[in-house]
Design a protein around this motif. Structure first.
Motif, PDB file in Angstrom:
ATOM      1  N   MET A   1       0.837  -1.198   0.000  1.00 11.05           N
ATOM      2  CA  MET A   1       0.000   0.000   0.000  1.00 11.05           C
ATOM      3  C   MET A   1       0.874   1.251   0.000  1.00 11.05           C
ATOM      4  O   MET A   1       1.822   1.351   0.769  1.00 11.05           O
ATOM      5  CB  MET A   1      -0.901   0.000   1.234  1.00 11.05           C
ATOM      6  CG  MET A   1      -1.845   1.187   1.333  1.00 11.05           C
ATOM      7  SD  MET A   1      -3.147   1.177   0.104  1.00 11.05           S
ATOM      8  CE  MET A   1      -4.237  -0.086   0.814  1.00 11.05           C
ATOM      9  N   THR A   2       0.569   2.183  -0.866  1.00 13.07           N
ATOM     10  CA  THR A   2       1.304   3.442  -0.961  1.00 13.07           C
ATOM     11  C   THR A   2       0.711   4.458   0.003  1.00 13.07           C
ATOM     12  O   THR A   2      -0.491   4.715  -0.008  1.00 13.07           O
ATOM     13  CB  THR A   2       1.232   4.003  -2.394  1.00 13.07           C
ATOM     14  OG1 THR A   2       1.800   3.051  -3.302  1.00 13.07           O
ATOM     15  CG2 THR A   2       1.983   5.318  -2.504  1.00 13.07           C
ATOM     16  N   THR A   3       1.568   5.036   0.838  1.00 13.33           N
ATOM     17  CA  THR A   3       1.125   6.038   1.798  1.00 13.33           C
ATOM     18  C   THR A   3       1.540   7.416   1.302  1.00 13.33           C
ATOM     19  O   THR A   3       2.707   7.648   0.998  1.00 13.33           O
ATOM     20  CB  THR A   3       1.736   5.773   3.185  1.00 13.33           C
ATOM     21  OG1 THR A   3       1.288   4.498   3.645  1.00 13.33           O
ATOM     22  CG2 THR A   3       1.307   6.841   4.172  1.00 13.33           C
ATOM     23  N   THR A   4       0.559   8.309   1.239  1.00  9.07           N
ATOM     24  CA  THR A   4       0.756   9.618   0.622  1.00  9.07           C
ATOM     25  C   THR A   4       0.324  10.730   1.570  1.00  9.07           C
ATOM     26  O   THR A   4      -0.726  10.632   2.208  1.00  9.07           O
ATOM     27  CB  THR A   4      -0.067   9.709  -0.680  1.00  9.07           C
ATOM     28  OG1 THR A   4       0.380   8.698  -1.586  1.00  9.07           O
ATOM     29  CG2 THR A   4       0.077  11.074  -1.338  1.00  9.07           C
ATOM     30  N   LEU A   5       1.126  11.789   1.623  1.00  5.77           N
ATOM     31  CA  LEU A   5       0.765  12.998   2.355  1.00  5.77           C
ATOM     32  C   LEU A   5       0.531  14.111   1.348  1.00  5.77           C
ATOM     33  O   LEU A   5       1.380  14.365   0.480  1.00  5.77           O
ATOM     34  CB  LEU A   5       1.874  13.399   3.325  1.00  5.77           C
ATOM     35  CG  LEU A   5       1.708  14.770   4.009  1.00  5.77           C
ATOM     36  CD1 LEU A   5       0.486  14.783   4.922  1.00  5.77           C
ATOM     37  CD2 LEU A   5       2.966  15.145   4.781  1.00  5.77           C
ATOM     38  N   ILE A   6      -0.616  14.785   1.462  1.00  3.87           N
ATOM     39  CA  ILE A   6      -0.950  15.906   0.592  1.00  3.87           C
ATOM     40  C   ILE A   6      -1.170  17.137   1.469  1.00  3.87           C
ATOM     41  O   ILE A   6      -1.991  17.104   2.390  1.00  3.87           O
ATOM     42  CB  ILE A   6      -2.218  15.627  -0.229  1.00  3.87           C
ATOM     43  CG1 ILE A   6      -2.052  14.350  -1.048  1.00  3.87           C
ATOM     44  CG2 ILE A   6      -2.559  16.818  -1.134  1.00  3.87           C
ATOM     45  CD1 ILE A   6      -3.329  13.882  -1.733  1.00  3.87           C
ATOM     46  N   THR A   7      -0.444  18.200   1.217  1.00  3.43           N
ATOM     47  CA  THR A   7      -0.655  19.431   1.982  1.00  3.43           C
ATOM     48  C   THR A   7      -1.760  20.264   1.316  1.00  3.43           C
ATOM     49  O   THR A   7      -1.997  20.172   0.116  1.00  3.43           O
ATOM     50  CB  THR A   7       0.636  20.259   2.081  1.00  3.43           C
ATOM     51  OG1 THR A   7       1.016  20.722   0.780  1.00  3.43           O
ATOM     52  CG2 THR A   7       1.765  19.429   2.685  1.00  3.43           C
ATOM     53  N   GLY A   8      -2.438  21.071   2.123  1.00  2.85           N
ATOM     54  CA  GLY A   8      -3.525  21.888   1.598  1.00  2.85           C
ATOM     55  C   GLY A   8      -4.622  21.047   0.986  1.00  2.85           C
ATOM     56  O   GLY A   8      -5.159  21.361  -0.082  1.00  2.85           O
ATOM     57  N   ALA A   9      -5.010  19.989   1.692  1.00  4.01           N
ATOM     58  CA  ALA A   9      -5.885  18.970   1.103  1.00  4.01           C
ATOM     59  C   ALA A   9      -7.359  19.121   1.445  1.00  4.01           C
ATOM     60  O   ALA A   9      -8.144  18.221   1.166  1.00  4.01           O
ATOM     61  CB  ALA A   9      -5.402  17.581   1.535  1.00  4.01           C
TER      62      ALA A   9
END
Length: 226
Positions: A1-9
């Motif tokens: 599983m790919t773990t992703t952080l998105i800012t301003g989401a």
């Protein structure tokens, strides 16, 4: 599983990127200054994280909440000063750069240790064609008539920082995306692209493999050439 952080989401491009990457199978941590504004992201299945890119303590605390990190999407940005050129001062430039450039660096630097543990670390920096001199100086482009100095300068810095990060981190894929003239709060929803079209490049770059491009600037049609 790919773990992703998105800012301003919590809205617009960040929220649509969240939706699309969750749909693609990513576990998404949706960073935003005020988690109370994150109901839409929660409904999509994202993990909402308090993250103010202008506050180093907030950034460090957000990173401590992540179990791992494979993809970082530096999406948070502000339009900043758009007034008369005679009223522009360094304080206005600093406010825009603090989010759009220094914020990107704060988050990226804090994320490096986590990204280095990933088998396929990826960074996507959401820039703008407004930061690309060729587009700014070509009559007939969407960018040509944009007068804002701080925003354009900050996005040019994002593109250049992306190139330099890519050179410094050859084990990672580091690229910049151009959403294009997309209808968002930034422009009073006057843009001619949908938020889905505006996130095409970001989503594509967030999903690349270890053999993908790095140090490049892409819009939804592919690489933007010099």
């Amino acid at each position: 599983m790919t773990t992703t952080l998105i800012t301003g989401a919590n809205r617009s491009l960040g929220l649509e990127t969240t939706r699309r990457l969750i749909e693609a199978g990513h576990t998404v941590y949706a960073g935003m200054r005020d988690p109370a504004t994150g109901d839409a992201a929660r409904e999509l299945g994202a993990h909402v994280v308090a993250l103010d890119v202008t506050d180093e303590t907030s950034v460090d605390a957000a990173m401590a909440d992540l179990p791992r990190l494979d993809v970082l999407v530096n999406n948070a940005g502000v339009l900043g000063f758009t007034g008369d050129i005679d009223d522009l001062d360094t304080a206005a430039m600093r406010r825009t750069f603090d989010t759009n450039v220094f914020g990107l660096v704060r988050v990226t630097q804090a994320a490096l240790s986590l990204l280095r543990r990933s088998a396929n670390p990826v960074i996507v920096n959401v820039a703008s064609g407004v930061g690309w001199p060729r587009l700014l100086t070509t009559s007939g482009t969407d960018e040509f008539h944009v007068p804002a100095v701080p925003y354009a300068a900050s996005k040019a810095a994002v593109i250049t920082a992306t190139v330099q990060y890519a050179k410094s981190l050859p084990e990672m894929r580091v690229n910049a995306s151009d959403p294009g003239y997309t209808g968002t709060d930034f422009n009073g929803h006057r843009g001619h692209q949908t938020v889905t079209e505006g996130t095409d490049a970001t989503v594509a770059l967030a999903r690349i493999g270890r053999d993908g491009p790095t140090g490049e600037f892409h819009n939804r049609l592919g690489r933007i050439e010099y």
